[in-house]
Design an enzyme around this catalytic site. Sequence first.
Site, PDB file in Angstrom:
ATOM      1  N   ASN A  46      -5.410 -48.530 -29.010  1.00  0.00           N
ATOM      2  CA  ASN A  46      -6.585 -49.190 -28.443  1.00  0.00           C
ATOM      3  C   ASN A  46      -7.822 -48.443 -28.909  1.00  0.00           C
ATOM      4  O   ASN A  46      -7.752 -47.259 -29.232  1.00  0.00           O
ATOM      5  CB  ASN A  46      -6.522 -49.161 -26.908  1.00  0.00           C
ATOM      6  CG  ASN A  46      -7.692 -49.909 -26.282  1.00  0.00           C
ATOM      7  OD1 ASN A  46      -8.082 -50.982 -26.743  1.00  0.00           O
ATOM      8  ND2 ASN A  46      -8.268 -49.339 -25.237  1.00  0.00           N
ATOM      9  N   GLY A  89     -13.920 -60.399 -32.065  1.00  0.00           N
ATOM     10  CA  GLY A  89     -12.968 -59.780 -32.993  1.00  0.00           C
ATOM     11  C   GLY A  89     -13.601 -59.087 -34.177  1.00  0.00           C
ATOM     12  O   GLY A  89     -13.034 -59.075 -35.271  1.00  0.00           O
ATOM     13  N   SER A  90     -14.777 -58.454 -33.954  1.00  0.00           N
ATOM     14  CA  SER A  90     -15.398 -57.769 -35.108  1.00  0.00           C
ATOM     15  C   SER A  90     -14.546 -56.590 -35.560  1.00  0.00           C
ATOM     16  O   SER A  90     -14.510 -56.274 -36.750  1.00  0.00           O
ATOM     17  CB  SER A  90     -16.828 -57.328 -34.776  1.00  0.00           C
ATOM     18  OG  SER A  90     -16.826 -56.269 -33.862  1.00  0.00           O
ATOM     19  N   ASN A  91     -13.839 -55.947 -34.643  1.00  0.00           N
ATOM     20  CA  ASN A  91     -12.947 -54.851 -35.050  1.00  0.00           C
ATOM     21  C   ASN A  91     -11.788 -55.369 -35.883  1.00  0.00           C
ATOM     22  O   ASN A  91     -11.355 -54.718 -36.832  1.00  0.00           O
ATOM     23  CB  ASN A  91     -12.416 -54.106 -33.817  1.00  0.00           C
ATOM     24  CG  ASN A  91     -13.368 -53.009 -33.391  1.00  0.00           C
ATOM     25  OD1 ASN A  91     -13.537 -52.024 -34.094  1.00  0.00           O
ATOM     26  ND2 ASN A  91     -14.011 -53.197 -32.252  1.00  0.00           N
ATOM     27  N   HIS A 107     -11.732 -47.563 -27.623  1.00  0.00           N
ATOM     28  CA  HIS A 107     -12.608 -47.601 -26.444  1.00  0.00           C
ATOM     29  C   HIS A 107     -14.013 -47.159 -26.871  1.00  0.00           C
ATOM     30  O   HIS A 107     -14.142 -46.169 -27.591  1.00  0.00           O
ATOM     31  CB  HIS A 107     -12.046 -46.680 -25.353  1.00  0.00           C
ATOM     32  CG  HIS A 107     -12.843 -46.731 -24.102  1.00  0.00           C
ATOM     33  ND1 HIS A 107     -12.789 -47.797 -23.224  1.00  0.00           N
ATOM     34  CD2 HIS A 107     -13.762 -45.875 -23.592  1.00  0.00           C
ATOM     35  CE1 HIS A 107     -13.621 -47.584 -22.219  1.00  0.00           C
ATOM     36  NE2 HIS A 107     -14.225 -46.420 -22.424  1.00  0.00           N
ATOM     37  N   GLU A 121     -17.211 -47.900 -34.366  1.00  0.00           N
ATOM     38  CA  GLU A 121     -15.819 -48.350 -34.179  1.00  0.00           C
ATOM     39  C   GLU A 121     -15.261 -48.896 -35.487  1.00  0.00           C
ATOM     40  O   GLU A 121     -14.127 -48.597 -35.870  1.00  0.00           O
ATOM     41  CB  GLU A 121     -15.748 -49.455 -33.112  1.00  0.00           C
ATOM     42  CG  GLU A 121     -15.989 -48.961 -31.705  1.00  0.00           C
ATOM     43  CD  GLU A 121     -15.878 -50.088 -30.682  1.00  0.00           C
ATOM     44  OE1 GLU A 121     -14.954 -50.900 -30.787  1.00  0.00           O
ATOM     45  OE2 GLU A 121     -16.726 -50.150 -29.781  1.00  0.00           O
ATOM     46  N   ASP A 137      -6.924 -46.779 -20.459  1.00  0.00           N
ATOM     47  CA  ASP A 137      -7.688 -45.783 -21.224  1.00  0.00           C
ATOM     48  C   ASP A 137      -7.154 -44.362 -21.049  1.00  0.00           C
ATOM     49  O   ASP A 137      -7.932 -43.409 -20.990  1.00  0.00           O
ATOM     50  CB  ASP A 137      -9.183 -45.819 -20.813  1.00  0.00           C
ATOM     51  CG  ASP A 137      -9.808 -47.172 -21.081  1.00  0.00           C
ATOM     52  OD1 ASP A 137      -9.375 -47.858 -22.032  1.00  0.00           O
ATOM     53  OD2 ASP A 137     -10.734 -47.541 -20.339  1.00  0.00           O
ATOM     54  N   ILE A 182      -1.879 -54.213 -20.860  1.00  0.00           N
ATOM     55  CA  ILE A 182      -0.612 -54.324 -21.584  1.00  0.00           C
ATOM     56  C   ILE A 182       0.530 -53.992 -20.624  1.00  0.00           C
ATOM     57  O   ILE A 182       0.538 -52.936 -19.987  1.00  0.00           O
ATOM     58  CB  ILE A 182      -0.619 -53.356 -22.800  1.00  0.00           C
ATOM     59  CG1 ILE A 182      -1.680 -53.803 -23.815  1.00  0.00           C
ATOM     60  CG2 ILE A 182       0.741 -53.264 -23.460  1.00  0.00           C
ATOM     61  CD1 ILE A 182      -1.444 -55.173 -24.428  1.00  0.00           C
TER      62      ILE A 182
HETATM   63  C1  GRF Z   1     -15.175 -53.105 -28.646  1.00  0.00           C
HETATM   64  O1  GRF Z   1     -16.327 -52.448 -28.192  1.00  0.00           O
HETATM   65  C2  GRF Z   1     -13.954 -52.299 -28.242  1.00  0.00           C
HETATM   66  O2  GRF Z   1     -14.199 -50.932 -28.151  1.00  0.00           O
HETATM   67  C3  GRF Z   1     -13.633 -52.837 -26.885  1.00  0.00           C
HETATM   68  O3  GRF Z   1     -13.958 -54.199 -26.944  1.00  0.00           O
HETATM   69  C4  GRF Z   1     -14.946 -54.421 -27.943  1.00  0.00           C
HETATM   70  C5  GRF Z   1     -14.405 -55.484 -28.854  1.00  0.00           C
HETATM   71  O4  GRF Z   1     -15.346 -55.938 -29.779  1.00  0.00           O
HETATM   72  N1  GRF Z   1     -12.272 -52.527 -26.518  1.00  0.00           N
HETATM   73  P1  GRF Z   1     -14.902 -56.938 -30.922  1.00  0.00           P
HETATM   74  O5  GRF Z   1     -14.292 -58.180 -30.259  1.00  0.00           O
HETATM   75  O6  GRF Z   1     -13.915 -56.246 -31.797  1.00  0.00           O
HETATM   76  O7  GRF Z   1     -16.174 -57.290 -31.645  1.00  0.00           O
END
Ligand code: GRF
Length: 210
Positions: free
Chosen positions: A109, A14-16, A111, A181, A152, A95
């Site tokens: 999303n 979940g780094s995003n 990608h 990202e 996608d 989904i």
């Molecule tokens: C990211 O590379 C995103 O593009 C893909 O899954 C990865 C998730 O990374 N859909 P994180 O869990 O957010 O670190």
Amino acid sequence: MSSIKIAVFASGHGSNCRALYEAIISGKLNAEIGLIVSNNPDAGVLTWAKEKELAHIHISSEQFDDKLQFHHALLRHLALHHIQMIVLAGYMKKIGLPLIEAYPNKILNIHPALLPSFGGKGMYGEHVHKAIIDYGAKITGVTVHLVDPEYDHGAIVMQKALEVSENDTPQTLAQRVLALEHQTYYRALQLFAENKVIIKDRKVFLSRNI
Ligand code: GRF
């Protein structure tokens, strides 16, 4: 300035999700994380959500007799938390239609490549970066897109590119793409928070006069 209440769906680290949270805290994104959803009970994102005292649930179709019941339960949670948009951040499940219909053009999303190249079923994680290097592509990047029933495939909201170096391995490329990202997702989401996104003929346009 308007703000949107989002649910972040994540299956892993979940780094995003954390980057979105940081963008909110630092005032770069007018949003509130109303709920974190994971299909994986051991996901790092759930531990982190607990630490931050953010609402979170582990819910997966395997806990229900059928997909319909799963979707009803999930939609009920989203409604209870007044969720306006869903943000997928490493969510490893497709989904379903009930969600897409309940949140039309409101599911995003990210990608880790420049769609429509290097996307689709099976293209996730290091598979993507290995395919890019094996193909000899010189540029890669990230794509934020709306979610439709195909993997996608939905309308592209934002893309950012970076160069592939001859020394890149799937791991080094993955690291640089992930950092990009983190710099891109909140910017794409902020366009929705500012009500700037217009969708016409499956394409995203930005209204400039707001
Ligand atoms: C990211 O590379 C995103 O593009 C893909 O899954 C990865 C998730 O990374 N859909 P994180 O869990 O957010 O670190």
